[in-house]
Design an enzyme around this catalytic site. Structure first.
Site, mmCIF file in Angstrom:
data_model
loop_
_atom_site.group_PDB
_atom_site.id
_atom_site.type_symbol
_atom_site.label_atom_id
_atom_site.label_comp_id
_atom_site.label_asym_id
_atom_site.label_seq_id
_atom_site.Cartn_x
_atom_site.Cartn_y
_atom_site.Cartn_z
ATOM 1 N N ASP A 152 -10.442 0.215 -24.601
ATOM 2 C CA ASP A 152 -10.748 0.161 -23.166
ATOM 3 C C ASP A 152 -10.831 1.543 -22.534
ATOM 4 O O ASP A 152 -10.264 2.495 -23.040
ATOM 5 C CB ASP A 152 -9.618 -0.565 -22.418
ATOM 6 C CG ASP A 152 -9.734 -2.066 -22.508
ATOM 7 O OD1 ASP A 152 -10.790 -2.540 -22.932
ATOM 8 O OD2 ASP A 152 -8.759 -2.745 -22.159
ATOM 9 N N PRO A 166 0.822 -1.218 0.000
ATOM 10 C CA PRO A 166 0.000 0.000 0.000
ATOM 11 C C PRO A 166 0.857 1.269 0.000
ATOM 12 O O PRO A 166 0.353 2.353 -0.281
ATOM 13 C CB PRO A 166 -0.804 -0.095 1.298
ATOM 14 C CG PRO A 166 -0.586 -1.445 1.840
ATOM 15 C CD PRO A 166 0.576 -2.064 1.167
ATOM 16 N N GLU A 168 2.178 -8.074 8.758
ATOM 17 C CA GLU A 168 2.089 -6.614 8.884
ATOM 18 C C GLU A 168 3.005 -5.888 7.911
ATOM 19 O O GLU A 168 2.889 -4.692 7.716
ATOM 20 C CB GLU A 168 2.426 -6.180 10.313
ATOM 21 C CG GLU A 168 1.570 -6.834 11.375
ATOM 22 C CD GLU A 168 0.089 -6.640 11.123
ATOM 23 O OE1 GLU A 168 -0.327 -5.478 11.022
ATOM 24 O OE2 GLU A 168 -0.636 -7.639 11.030
ATOM 25 N N ARG A 211 -3.104 -8.626 -20.568
ATOM 26 C CA ARG A 211 -4.105 -8.307 -21.597
ATOM 27 C C ARG A 211 -3.627 -7.230 -22.569
ATOM 28 O O ARG A 211 -4.229 -7.023 -23.618
ATOM 29 C CB ARG A 211 -5.460 -7.970 -20.989
ATOM 30 C CG ARG A 211 -5.526 -6.707 -20.190
ATOM 31 C CD ARG A 211 -6.817 -6.672 -19.397
ATOM 32 N NE ARG A 211 -8.013 -6.751 -20.228
ATOM 33 C CZ ARG A 211 -8.452 -5.776 -21.003
ATOM 34 N NH1 ARG A 211 -7.790 -4.646 -21.072
ATOM 35 N NH2 ARG A 211 -9.548 -5.909 -21.707
#
Ligand code: ADE
Length: 251
Positions: free
Chosen positions: A173, A94, A121, A158
């Site tokens: 897209d 993150p 963690e 993709r």
């Protein structure tokens, strides 16, 4: 062939990517290769320990530097023997830079990616030496980097040549031209009292192209105005967006 090596204590999770849909088929076609490395196989003790308590105290466990680093080194060596000149090692966290279409395209031209999926963690900060890049898939916390790594694999694969059947379906897209995608319709012509927009039945490809661009501009303006702020509109696009707004207000 793009080489993916994933460092994870849950290698079986990656069977999901390799088995289903276009991404599974791309692997069968030899467009990419995906190998998983388990840090447990590089652990130093008989218990195959890969995590320990954090220095300084506090909740949770931290992934140890050594088994992770050794797995990364083994993955890089494998890529080298597969002909990769420079592997890029990416830690999914993150704390990384946010994934978007530009980042996907930047990674899709690499020869070899080593994806490090942490658990617990976090991972010992000293693994950083092995890491070239840190990527986050969004501002929320997953229980591990595995799902994030799979997201990355899916959206990179993709984009590789030969993966999507229709040559330009990736080009159309959302995000590719800085806009959200236009609406799509298929048979029947009337569903639950709702008709397919007439222009799509007209066979006039210039009109259809303009309608689609107008809808893409309008949706982006409605739902993701931040994307429009980042993009310069041509005179034609500005006109189409004005038309969209007028049609919306019923003028
Ligand atoms: N690991 C845990 N949460 C994550 C996130 N949002 N992105 C990438 N890796 C993660």
């Amino acid at each position: 062939m793009l080489q993916f090596d994933v460092v994870t204590i849950f290698p079986a999770m990656f069977d999901a990517v390799a088995e289903a849909g276009v991404i599974g088929r791309a692997r069968d076609k030899g467009i990419y290769q995906l190998i998983a490395w388990n840090p447990r196989d590089f652990a130093q003790n008989a218990y195959r320990t890969v995590d320990d308590r954090p220095y300084g105290g506090g909740p949770g466990m931290v992934m140890m530097a050594e088994p992770l680093s050794r797995a990364v080194v083994a993955a890089k060596q494998r890529q080298q023997s597969a002909g990769v000149r420079k592997s890029r090692v990416i830690h999914l966290t993150p704390q990384g830079r946010l994934l978007n279409h530009q980042v996907v395209m930047e990674l899709a031209v690499q020869q070899g990616l080593v994806l490090v999926a942490g658990r617990y963690e976090g991972v010992d900060e000293r693994v950083t030496r092995e890491i070239d890049d840190e990527i986050s898939i969004g501002d929320y916390v997953l229980s591990g980097g595995e799902l994030a790594a799979m997201v990355l694999i899916d959206c990179i694969v993709r984009q590789l040549p030969g993966v999507l059947g229709d040559a330009d379906s990736a080009v159309q897209d959302s995000f590719v031209n800085g806009l959200l995608d236009c609406p799509h319709y298929t048979r029947p012509e009337t569903y639950d009292g709702q008709k397919v927009p007439q222009v799509l039945l007209s066979g006039n490809h210039a009109d259809i192209g303009r309608w689609r661009l107008k809808q893409a501009l309008g949706r982006t303006w409605q739902r993701r105005p931040d994307l429009l702020e980042k993009r310069v509109l041509s005179a034609d696009e500005r006109k189409l967006l004005e038309e969209f707004k007028q049609e919306l207000s019923g003028v």
